[in-house]
Write an enzyme that holds these catalytic residues in place. Structure first.
Site, mmCIF file in Angstrom:
data_model
loop_
_atom_site.group_PDB
_atom_site.id
_atom_site.type_symbol
_atom_site.label_atom_id
_atom_site.label_comp_id
_atom_site.label_asym_id
_atom_site.label_seq_id
_atom_site.Cartn_x
_atom_site.Cartn_y
_atom_site.Cartn_z
ATOM 1 N N GLU A 77 0.792 -1.238 0.264
ATOM 2 C CA GLU A 77 -0.070 -0.082 0.253
ATOM 3 C C GLU A 77 0.740 1.313 0.113
ATOM 4 O OE1 GLU A 77 -1.665 -2.654 3.324
ATOM 5 O OE2 GLU A 77 0.524 -2.513 2.477
ATOM 6 N N CYS A 106 -0.049 1.727 7.794
ATOM 7 C CA CYS A 106 -1.121 1.843 6.181
ATOM 8 C C CYS A 106 -2.267 2.146 6.289
ATOM 9 C CB CYS A 106 -0.808 0.466 5.323
ATOM 10 S SG CYS A 106 0.941 0.037 5.339
#
Length: 151
Positions: A77, A106
């Protein structure tokens, strides 16, 4: 003939991208999309131009941090978001497809980038042996739809 949905197409692409990872512990892929168009892609691994874990530490992987995670790698990500930002892409309202649900750090990055939906295939908590998916809980709590997607 039934055509696959964009959710299926993008998740399958994330699964394919995961195979590019040089991590010996887990291979994770991510796709950022908006309005049926791909904005950015990523997979987990060290920053470009540094090293490849499967080449430098083929049996045990890179050194671990205090939480038992890779000390040198970026998550899929993160790589997708960083590449998009580096190239001037607008992430507000985008959708993220990832093969592993986002960890809490994240998730904070995803929320801050303005991403509005996250679809994942497998649970980060289950992979790490944690009691709950903190990242998914965080995202859903603050208005980002984060759900498991079966493909």
């Amino acid at each position: 003939m039934d055509k696959p949905s964009f959710n299926t197409i993008f998740m399958n692409l994330a699964l394919d991208l995961a195979q590019r990872s040089h991590c010996v512990k887990a291979q994770v892929g991510a796709v950022l999309a908006k309005d049926t168009r791909i904005i950015s892609i990523g997979y987990n691994g060290p920053p470009a131009g540094t090293h490849n874990c499967d080449e430098e530490w083929p049996s045990e992987g890179c050194p671990r941090d205090a939480r038992g995670s890779c000390s040198l790698a970026l998550h899929a990500e993160e790589n997708a978001i960083l590449y998009a930002v580096k190239n001037g892409a607008k992430l507000e309202g985008a959708t993220l497809y990832t093969t592993l649900s986002p960890c809490l750090p994240c998730a904070r990055l995803i929320f801050s980038a303005g991403i509005k939906q996250v679809y994942f295939q497998r649970s980060y908590a289950r992979y790490k042996g944690l009691p709950c998916d903190e990242g998914v809980d965080f995202l859903n709590r603050f208005g980002v739809l984060a759900v498991k997607l079966e493909v």
